[in-house]
Structures are given as C-alpha cells and as structure tokens.
Scaffold this motif. Sequence first.
Motif, short mmCIF file in Angstrom:
data_model
loop_
_atom_site.label_atom_id
_atom_site.label_comp_id
_atom_site.label_asym_id
_atom_site.label_seq_id
_atom_site.Cartn_x
_atom_site.Cartn_y
_atom_site.Cartn_z
N UNK A 102 -5.23 -15.78 8.31
CA UNK A 102 -3.95 -16.10 7.66
C UNK A 102 -2.99 -14.92 7.83
N UNK A 103 -3.44 -13.75 7.42
CA UNK A 103 -2.67 -12.54 7.70
C UNK A 103 -3.51 -11.67 8.61
N UNK A 104 -3.08 -11.58 9.84
CA UNK A 104 -3.85 -10.75 10.77
C UNK A 104 -3.25 -9.35 10.72
N UNK A 105 -4.07 -8.38 10.39
CA UNK A 105 -3.53 -7.02 10.35
C UNK A 105 -4.33 -6.13 11.30
N UNK A 106 -3.73 -5.01 11.64
CA UNK A 106 -4.37 -4.08 12.57
C UNK A 106 -5.69 -3.58 12.03
N UNK A 107 -5.68 -3.37 10.71
CA UNK A 107 -6.88 -2.89 10.05
C UNK A 107 -7.47 -4.08 9.31
N UNK A 160 0.70 -5.18 14.56
CA UNK A 160 -0.39 -5.45 15.51
C UNK A 160 -0.28 -6.81 16.18
N UNK A 196 -13.93 -1.44 4.47
CA UNK A 196 -12.86 -1.17 5.42
C UNK A 196 -13.42 -0.94 6.81
N UNK A 203 -0.09 -1.24 9.12
CA UNK A 203 0.01 -2.28 10.14
C UNK A 203 1.13 -2.03 11.15
N UNK A 217 -7.44 -4.22 4.73
CA UNK A 217 -6.84 -2.91 4.46
C UNK A 217 -6.95 -2.45 3.01
N UNK A 218 -7.11 -3.37 2.07
CA UNK A 218 -7.15 -2.98 0.68
C UNK A 218 -8.56 -2.83 0.13
N UNK A 240 -5.10 -14.99 1.41
CA UNK A 240 -4.55 -13.65 1.39
C UNK A 240 -5.54 -12.68 0.74
N UNK A 281 0.81 -1.21 0.00
CA UNK A 281 0.00 0.00 0.00
C UNK A 281 0.85 1.27 0.00
N UNK A 283 -6.88 -9.57 2.94
CA UNK A 283 -6.47 -8.20 2.64
C UNK A 283 -7.56 -7.41 1.91
N UNK A 284 -8.34 -8.09 1.08
CA UNK A 284 -9.32 -7.37 0.27
C UNK A 284 -10.75 -7.59 0.75
#
Lengths: 359, 158, 126
Positions: free
Chosen positions: C104-109, B60, C118, B97, C112-113, C84, A47, C88-89
Amino acid sequence: MPKRIVVPFGPQHPVLPEPIHLDLVLEDEKVVDVVPSIGYIHRGLEQLVQKREFTEYVYVAERICGICSFMHAVGYCQGIEHIMGLEVPDRARYLRTIWSECSRLHSHLLWLGLFADGMGFENLFMRSWQLRESVLDVLEDTTGGRVIQGTCKVGGVRRDIGQEKLDEMHHTLDPFEEQCRDLGDIFLNDDTVKYRLKGLGVISKDEAYALGATGPTTRGSGVAMDHRETGYAAYGDIGFKPVVETAGDCYARCAVRVKEVYASIDQIRRAIDQIPEGPLDVKVKGTPDGEYFSRVEQPRGEVVHYLRGDGTKHLARARIRTPTLANIPMLVKMLPGVQLADVPVVVLSIDPCISCTER
Amino acid sequence: MAFLKRSPWILHYDASSCNGCDIEVLACLTPLYDVERFGIINTGNPKHADILMITGGINELNRAVVRNLYEQMPEPKVVVAIGACAATGGIFRECYNITGGIDKVIPVDVYVPGCAARPEQIIDGVVTALGILEEKRTKMRGNAQTKEEARHAAGEST
Amino acid sequence: MTVNEEQTTISVALEDLIREVEELHAGGYRLVQIGCTDIGGAYEINYSFDKDYQFRNLRLTVGPDIEVPSISGIYWGAFVYENETHDLFGIPVTGINIDFKGTFIKSGEKYPFSVTRRGGDQCRNA
C-alpha cells in the motif's frame, strides 16, 4: 460475459498534477473494480518530529501539502497549544480564521478549475484560476507567501494585518463575490456541466457516513458534518453553518464546493468586521507533555493531528490522518459502474490531494 | 527545426513534493502568468515534450518513474528542477524515504530555487532552459554534420 | 451554535477489540482513524471514532509480532489504515478485506517505524 481487462491509471496522468496509481478493472468500457496504490509521494514526514523541535515542526506541517498548508499549521499549533494549555490571543484566532478561509477559497477555486479541466471545459478552468490569483494576491500581501504562508506559530501568529489592509480586503470582497457568483452560476446551471455530472458516482448518505469519509465529499451526500461547527479559532464567534447537498453525485459535490466559496467570502467579511485589537501571540514556555487529537476542517475535509509529547523538545509522535486518506474507500466504492471516460471526473470529485495522503 | 526554438512543450511531474510548486507550475499556464501565449504547452505525453519540469525530492517509488519519463523524451531535452526539495531535498532532506534532489537520478540543467518557487522564478527557469535547449540542438546538429562529413570523407554514398 | 468537542480514551484488550468496535458501530459512530505509536518496544494502536463531534478512542497495546484482527469487516473503509499500520510499523493485521500485502505504501526502508523489525523485507501479512 465480456472479457475483463486491467487498465493502469497514473502515476503520471495529465488530469492530476500529482501521482496516484489506480488499477481499473474494466468490462468493455465499464469499470467493475478498482485497486488504488499510493506511495509515490510518501516522504515520511511523521518521523521528522524526532529531528525537529516542536516549534520548528510547524514548517514541516505546512509542507505536508502546499494547498491546505495553512490549515495543517493551524491543526498542529492548536494541538500543541491544547497540550501545553496555552490560551491564544483573540486577534490571533481571528487572523487564523481569515487566513484559513483565504486558503479554502484558493483551494476550492483551484479544484473547480481542475474539475472543469477534467470535464474538458477549458474556458472555465482558466476563469477559475484567474479568480484564484486575486486570493493569492491577498495572501501574498498579508503573509509574504503565495501558497506556503508560514505565519502560524505555536502560541499565535507571526504577523498582523493592518487596519488599512483589512479595510481594503473588505472593499474588494463585494466585487470578488460577484465574480465568484458568476463563475458559480456556470458550474451550477450550465447544461453541459449538468449533463456531465448529474447521476455520476452516486454515494448515499448512509454509505458515505459508514465509510468514514469527510469534507465536501460527504456533505455532497447529505451528511452535515463540518469540524468548523466545534468553533475552533474564531468560528465560534462569527458563526458557522455547514453547506450540505443531498444528491450524492459529482454534481452535488461540485455544488457544495461552489457554495462553500460563497460561504468563505461571508466568513472573511464577518471576521474582518469583528476582529478585536490585541496582542498576536503568547510566550511559549516549557515543552509539551501529554497527547491530543487535534482536528480542523480543511478544504478536503477533517484532518487529525495526533500529537504526543514526552516533556522534551522533540515530540514522541505525530500522526497525521489527512482527509484524502479517509476519502479513498469512498472513491473505491464510487468508481465501479462508471465509464472509463468518466473516471478522471469521478476521481477529481473527491478532490484528491496525494501529498496530504501519503505525507 | 528552427520552429522548435520558441515553442517548447512541457512535461510536468511531481516527484514527491508538497504540491506547492506543482500548483505554481500550473499557475504559470493560467491567466495572469499565461506562458501558453508564448506557445508553451503543458503536455501529458513524454514523447511530445522538450522540457521536463520536475518538483520534489524523489522517493524510492518515484525513481523508476522519473528515469522512465526522462528516457522517453526525445533529444534534445532539458530538465528543470523546481523548488528547494528538487535541488537538494530541502525540508524533506532527512526523511527516510527521500533520495534528496533530482540530480541524484537524472541530469538537471536548470535549478529554480524557492519553497515554494514563485511563478516568475519558474518562468525565468523556463527561459533559461530555452537557451540550453537551443545550445543542445546546435550541438546535436553539429555532431550530425561532423558524422556526415566523416562519412563523405570515407567515401560512403549516403 | 457551536458544539463542544469531548475526547475520551478507553484502553481495550486484544480479545475485546472486535466486540467494542461492534458496539461503537451499532451506536452510530464513524471511524475517524487508526493510528499507531511506538512506546518503547511495544505498540499502542489508537482506534478513533466520532459521533456528532464526540471523540472516542479505543487504545490497544500490543507487543511486537502480535497479530491484530482487522476491523474492516465492521468498518469497510478501515483497510487504508490497517494496510498503513502494517506497511509502516510491521504489525501483522489479519483478515483485511482489501489486503495489499505490504504494497500500500512502498517505502525505501521496510517498516520505517518499527523498532524491532527494521530492515526485514518479508511481508508480515503474506
């Protein structure tokens, strides 16, 4: 039937410098199933293209991973150059090849060291890393950086290597190769290494291909697939032949990397012999408009940089598929059946680079 | 505990860096730089460690892991943040992140600059950390003695 | 000897996806990647395949909230990319062989994409 237990492996684990987490399902000491989970180094670099201009993103691309950083930059730059129709000068193509192969050397020696450490062969670990330092010295001498070089840019390279330095590199290659061959002999012929690695984590040729894995991980199973064969940078001029082993076990994957060390030395030698004089870069005019899947061969396998520009200074999308991500399915197939004590060795045998995987 | 002074054990954790600093931390331990000759050992067990060497901008998922590792280490302990992204988030600062800096999560004693940090700088950081470790140890002992004296003054037997 | 790399991109409709992928699989292609791009409110999913350095790309365009069938039944290793894509999407992918259900991918947001979802925290694959 023995009782099944789940043993967590990682994220902080002594054998890996980077965090990955595996849930190992065990029956007594035998692994029967494995569930990987990643995300400990996920940063969201894809991003960042929206915040960095396309010429600046090279620095971000380099920091996807600190080990194969130069090749990430090459992959990214080649993609942009293809979209913009830039013709990179010959000398720049050769310099990219030389630095790429230096990176491959340091990456493979690093991996050989870590692998030896994973086997408990501490001596060999130290020796590999000692040899690696001489590669890092060359990189530092010619680029200014040990692990992150920063010399590749859109349209060419930022720095030249003087003829004097090239000659010096050429002279040091012979003694260096001799030392590497001594080291490689231990990996290839030592009984303890063979005993530990032969027949471990076997993947057949067809399976490796079907799983979509890349790099030395598949070449150890007999799939002759190496993106350098397409002749990007100067590989087309200096000639290239992939290194292939057929057994498909940890020993074969190790042997591929040992032999690629020899091959890389040879490539650097030939590149230094043939490097032409000339300019280092072309002027970049305009902005990228279009898309391209740029692929280069990294130490861990093929990396795909999908770049898409919409005619502004910022790319619309960069999607980076790194080799370790493609190799994870293979790891999941490799682990069932091995003993718990062998898990670190098998995990290391795909040369996992978690920073790459998660971007 | 004077033997602690020059033989600290190190715990290394990669909290979402690019790997560059991490391999330099390992390079410190191997020939050429070889800090092991000073009795510095890289351990995998937080309970054995005196110095936490940590890289990256913390994402995170890592927050809890880093907190956990830090809390498991016995006192006195020192945290060395290695590299630009461990200090501020560096080039990854604007990523969605990334928390941005180790000090957002745990207290940091030494910052080692650089992207990637060079082994010489990392060793310098460890040497600085040793001084701080020594200070903390003295302070801890001082506190313990003060407590002891207070107990004596209060007339307790032990 | 160097091989020239060719890249071809073909648009594919959602209902033809599985059939097309099966054809490529039968033709001996390997899966290179599945990648997603946001094209202003809709998503473009690229399924990339390769055989002897010849690059073929199936391009699927879907709107938000459209369920995409998994190809992990044909290419076992596709699960990493499909998880993924979901994580992400926020694109719901149905029938993945190893479905991490958004972990699988843990993100803060979350996602995110994604442009449309969102901030939502509900797993689309649940």
